[in-house]
Design an enzyme around this catalytic site. Structure first.
Site, short mmCIF file in Angstrom:
data_model
loop_
_atom_site.label_atom_id
_atom_site.label_comp_id
_atom_site.label_asym_id
_atom_site.label_seq_id
_atom_site.Cartn_x
_atom_site.Cartn_y
_atom_site.Cartn_z
N LYS A 16 27.08 -22.47 0.25
CA LYS A 16 26.11 -22.32 -0.83
C LYS A 16 26.27 -23.33 -1.97
O LYS A 16 25.40 -23.43 -2.82
CB LYS A 16 26.20 -20.91 -1.42
N LEU A 26 25.65 -13.82 -11.51
CA LEU A 26 26.72 -13.90 -12.51
C LEU A 26 28.06 -13.49 -11.91
O LEU A 26 28.18 -12.45 -11.29
CB LEU A 26 26.40 -12.97 -13.69
N LYS A 44 16.68 -21.73 -4.25
CA LYS A 44 16.76 -23.16 -3.98
C LYS A 44 16.03 -23.55 -2.69
O LYS A 44 15.88 -24.75 -2.41
CB LYS A 44 18.23 -23.58 -3.92
N GLY A 101 33.30 -11.24 3.37
CA GLY A 101 34.35 -11.41 2.38
C GLY A 101 33.90 -12.15 1.14
O GLY A 101 34.66 -12.24 0.17
#
Length: 632
Positions: A377, A458, A419, A300
Site C-alpha cells: 500500500k 489514522l 487512490k 496481520g
C-alpha cells in the site's frame, strides 16, 4: 512462640492510633463532664459524678476501642479518607456514647448527668477527627510547598463532575505534581464560584487571557460528555497557547467512578476532525458472519487485524488469518487467543501470490466469506518497485478471487483505496485493476464479489500521524510534502466497521465508497499536532516542505465521475455504479501482463502496460518519455 509481624510500619501506626484513642476517651470523658457544669470543675454539684466517670473509664476505653475496630477506624488508609470514613467515625463515636449511657444508667444504675453522654460523644468525635485528618492536612501542605517549584500549572476546562473530581485529586494526591490554578466554564452561573479552592474565572473566550495570567503549562479538558464539535471549537482556542492539552477519554469513567488524573490522555488529532466517531450497530448486521468460516488475507496488517478483532466478536465457525509476515500474524493471534479463548482460530503463513498455497487453503478449509486485505500500500515504495505492486496486489487478488469462485465462497470483499480513482501512482492503478477483477468475477458464478473503497486511516502502519509524532518527539522538523495537500481521514475501527456493514449490504459487483467526512489539509494536521504537543510551529518545531513524492496527488478522489452514486441504508456507505469494460479483453491483458517477459523479468515497461488496462492512470511526463524511448 515468637509472634511474626508482617508489616512493622503498619503495626506501629495502629499502636499509635490506639494509644491516642485511649487518651482521647480519657480527655473526652473529662471534657464531657465539665462541659455540663460550664467548664468549671469547682461547679460540679455532686462529687459522685466524678467518681462515676473515673470508675467507668476503663470500661469506656475498652468498649470504644472495640467499636472503633469493628468500624474499621484502625484499618482505613487515612491518606485517602473521604466522606465514608467521616461517617464511620461519627457513627463509632455515637455508638460509644450510647453504650456508655446504657451501661452506666440502665445496667449499673450509677448516678451521672444525661447531657454528659452527648458532650462526651461530641468531644470524642472532634479529637478523633483531629488525629485522622491533621496529619493528612499537614502532609499535603508541606508537599505542596515542597513541590511547588516542580509542579505543573493547570487550567481545567469544565466545572462539572469531571472537573470537580480532577481538582480534588490534584489537591490531595501525593503522586500528582499538578496545581489547578483556574477553571473555565461556559455556564455563566458558575463563573466566580470556587471548586476545592480553585476559582471559575470565565468562559471559553477568557482562555487565552488566563492562560497567560496564571502562566499555565497544561490545559485539561474535563468535558467527557461534550459533543465532538464543542471540543473542536475549544481546541481551536487552546491551540493558540503554548500549553500541552489533555482530555478525558469518555463518559463511562464518570459512571464507573474512575475519573482521575491517571485516566487523562493527550488530545488526539481525531479531536480536531470536528465530527463524532462513526458508530455502527454491528450486532444487528453481523449475522452473516456467525457460524461461518471466515478467511482474512493480510490479517496481520492494520486493517486486517482490526477485521479479525471485530469478526472474532461475532462468533464465526472458524477464523483463518492468512499473512506472509509471521511477526504481525503472531501478534494478532496471541491477542485473539487471550481475548477469545473459545474462538476456533487458525493462523496460516503464506503469500497470496503463491497459486498452489492459495488453492490448497481454499480446498481444505472452504471459507464462506473472504476479506481480502493483503496488499502493498505504500505509494512511494511501490513507485520504486512497480513490478512488486502488480505481483502482490493484482496477481494476488486475481489468484485469491479465482480460488474463492472455484471453491464456492459465498462472499468476497476486497479492501480498495481512494487512490484507485484516476490513479497517479502504480499502487492506485494496481488497486483499480483489483476492482475490475472483482467486478468481472462477480459475473462468473454464485460468489458475491464486492470492493470497499476508503481513504487514509489514522494510526495505520506507515501513515502520516505516527511519522509526525516521531518527528516531533525528536525535535523536528516535521516534513510535509506540499502546503496544499489534502487527505480524507478515518480511524481504523471506523473503517473496518463500515467494511463489515458493506459486506452485509453486498449483492455482488458493487464498489462501496465510505463517506470519510470533510478532507483535511496535511499542513493543518501537522501544525495542530505540534501545538497539541505543547510546541509552537515554526519556533519550537519547524515544518519542512519536501515536495510531492513520486505518484502523489495534491488531493484524493473517492469516486470517478462516471460511477455516479447510490445510497444505502447507512448514509455513510455509498455504492458506485460499476463502469462497463470488455471483460474478455481485460483478462487477455492480465494473462499477457503476468507473462515472464513482463512481471517476472522486472521489466521497466510495466507502467505502460498497466496504463493500457487502466486508461485513467495518469503517469508522470518523465515516465511517459522514458517509456516512449523504450518503444511503448
Amino acid at each position: 512462640m515468637k509472634l511474626k509481624i508482617q508489616n512493622k510500619q503498619l503495626f506501629v501506626r495502629r499502636l499509635g492510633l490506639i494509644a491516642y484513642d485511649i487518651l482521647a476517651v480519657t480527655a473526652a470523658t473529662y471534657l464531657g463532664l465539665i462541659a455540663r457544669f460550664d467548664f468549671s470543675y469547682s461547679k460540679i454539684s455532686d462529687k459522685a459524678f466524678i467518681e462515676t466517670a473515673w470508675s467507668y473509664l476503663p470500661y469506656s476505653i475498652a468498649f470504644t476501642l472495640l467499636i472503633f475496630w469493628v468500624m474499621h477506624l484502625y484499618q482505613s488508609l487515612w491518606e485517602y479518607a473521604g466522606a465514608t470514613e467521616m461517617m464511620n467515625m461519627a457513627l463509632a463515636c455515637i455508638m460509644s456514647a450510647v453504650s456508655q449511657m446504657i451501661i452506666v444508667t440502665m445496667i449499673l444504675h450509677w448516678s451521672y448527668p444525661r447531657s454528659c453522654y452527648v458532650f462526651f460523644g461530641g468531644a470524642l468525635l472532634c479529637l478523633i477527627i483531629i488525629s485522622r485528618f491533621f496529619y493528612r492536612i499537614f502532609r499535603t501542605f508541606v508537599e505542596k510547598r515542597t513541590d511547588k517549584a516542580k509542579s505543573v500549572n493547570v487550567m481545567v476546562i469544565g466545572a462539572g463532575d469531571a472537573g470537580n473530581s480532577l481538582i480534588r485529586e490534584m489537591n490531595t494526591s501525593k503522586f500528582i505534581q499538578k496545581s489547578a490554578l483556574c477553571v473555565i466554564d461556559d455556564d455563566k452561573s458558575k463563573i466566580g464560584n470556587y471548586i476545592h479552592g480553585v476559582k471559575v474565572v470565565g468562559d471559553r473566550n477568557d482562555i487565552l487571557e488566563y492562560a497567560a495570567k496564571y502562566d499555565i503549562d497544561e490545559i485539561i479538558i474535563a468535558m467527557p460528555a461534550a459533543p465532538r464539535i464543542v471540543i473542536k471549537e475549544i481546541l481551536e482556542i487552546c491551540k493558540q497557547t503554548k500549553c500541552e492539552l489533555k482530555t478525558l477519554p469518555g463518559i463511562y469513567q464518570l459512571v464507573n467512578g474512575e475519573v482521575n488524573v491517571s485516566q487523562l490522555r493527550k488530545v488526539d488529532v481525531i479531536d480536531l476532525l470536528g465530527r463524532d466517531p462513526i458508530a455502527v450497530d454491528l450486532d444487528s448486521i453481523m449475522g452473516y458472519v456467525k457460524d461461518k468460516v471466515v478467511l482474512v488475507t493480510g490479517g496481520g496488517g492494520s486493517i486486517g487485524s482490526e477485521l479479525c478483532r471485530q469478526i472474532a466478536d461475532s462468533q464465526p465457525k472458524q477464523l483463518i488469518i492468512f499473512d506472509i509476515y509471521e511477526n504481525s500474524a503472531y501478534d494478532i493471534q496471541q491477542e485473539l487467543i487471550k481475548k477469545y479463548p473459545e474462538l476456533n482460530l487458525l493462523v496460516l503463513i503464506g503469500s497470496v501470490r503463491n497459486t498452489n498455497r492459495v488453492n490448497a487453503i481454499f480446498e481444505k478449509y472452504r471459507p464462506d466469506i473472504v476479506y481480502h486485505a493483503a496488499a502493498h500500500k505504500h505509494v512511494p515504495l511501490m513507485e520504486e518497485s512497480p513490478n512488486e505492486a502488480i505481483k502482490n496486489n493484482v496477481l494476488g487478488t486475481w489468484k485469491t478471487a479465482d480460488a474463492a469462485l472455484h471453491y464456492g465462497t459465498k462472499k468476497f470483499v476486497m479492501i480498495s483505496t481512494d487512490k484507485a480513482v484516476n490513479p497517479t501512482n502504480i499502487m492506485g492503478a494496481s488497486k483499480r485493476i483489483c476492482e475490475m477483477i472483482v467486478q468481472a468475477y462477480n459475473n462468473r458464478g454464485a460468489t458475491e464479489f464486492v470492493a470497499v473503497r476508503f481513504g487514509n486511516v489514522l494510526g495505520s502502519n506507515g501513515s502520516v500521524i505516527p511519522l509526525f509524532k516521531k518527528q516531533i518527539a525528536s525535535g523536528g522538523p516535521v516534513t510535509v510534502t506540499h502546503p496544499d495537500i489534502i487527505r480524507y481521514f478515518m480511524t481504523i475501527p471506523e473503517a473496518v466497521s463500515l467494511v463489515l456493514q458493506a459486506g452485509a449490504y453486498a449483492k455482488g459487483g458493487e464498489i462501496f465508497v465510505l463517506d470519510m467526512g470533510e478532507p483535511v489539509k496535511i499542513l493543518d494536521l501537522a501544525m495542530n499536532l505540534i501545538r497539541l504537543s505543547g510546541y509552537v510551529p515554526g519556533e519550537d518545531i519547524q515544518i519542512q516542505f519536501t515536495g510531492l513524492r513520486p505518484g502523489e496527488k495534491l488531493y484524493e478522489e473517492l469516486l470517478m465521475k462516471e460511477e455516479g452514486m447510490q445510497e444505502t441504508a447507512n448514509k455513510l456507505i455509498h455504492i458506485g455504479k460499476p463502469i462497463d469494460f470488455d471483460e474478455q479483453e481485460f483478462f487477455e491483458q492480465l494473462e499477457d501482463l503476468k507473462s515472464d517477459s513482463k512481471i517476472e523479468a522486472e521489466n521497466e515497461e510495466i507502467r505502460g502496460w498497466v496504463q493500457k488496462i487502466v486508461p485513467t492512470y495518469q503517469r508522470r511526463k518523465s515516465e511517459q518519455k522514458a517509456g516512449n524511448e523504450h518503444g511503448e
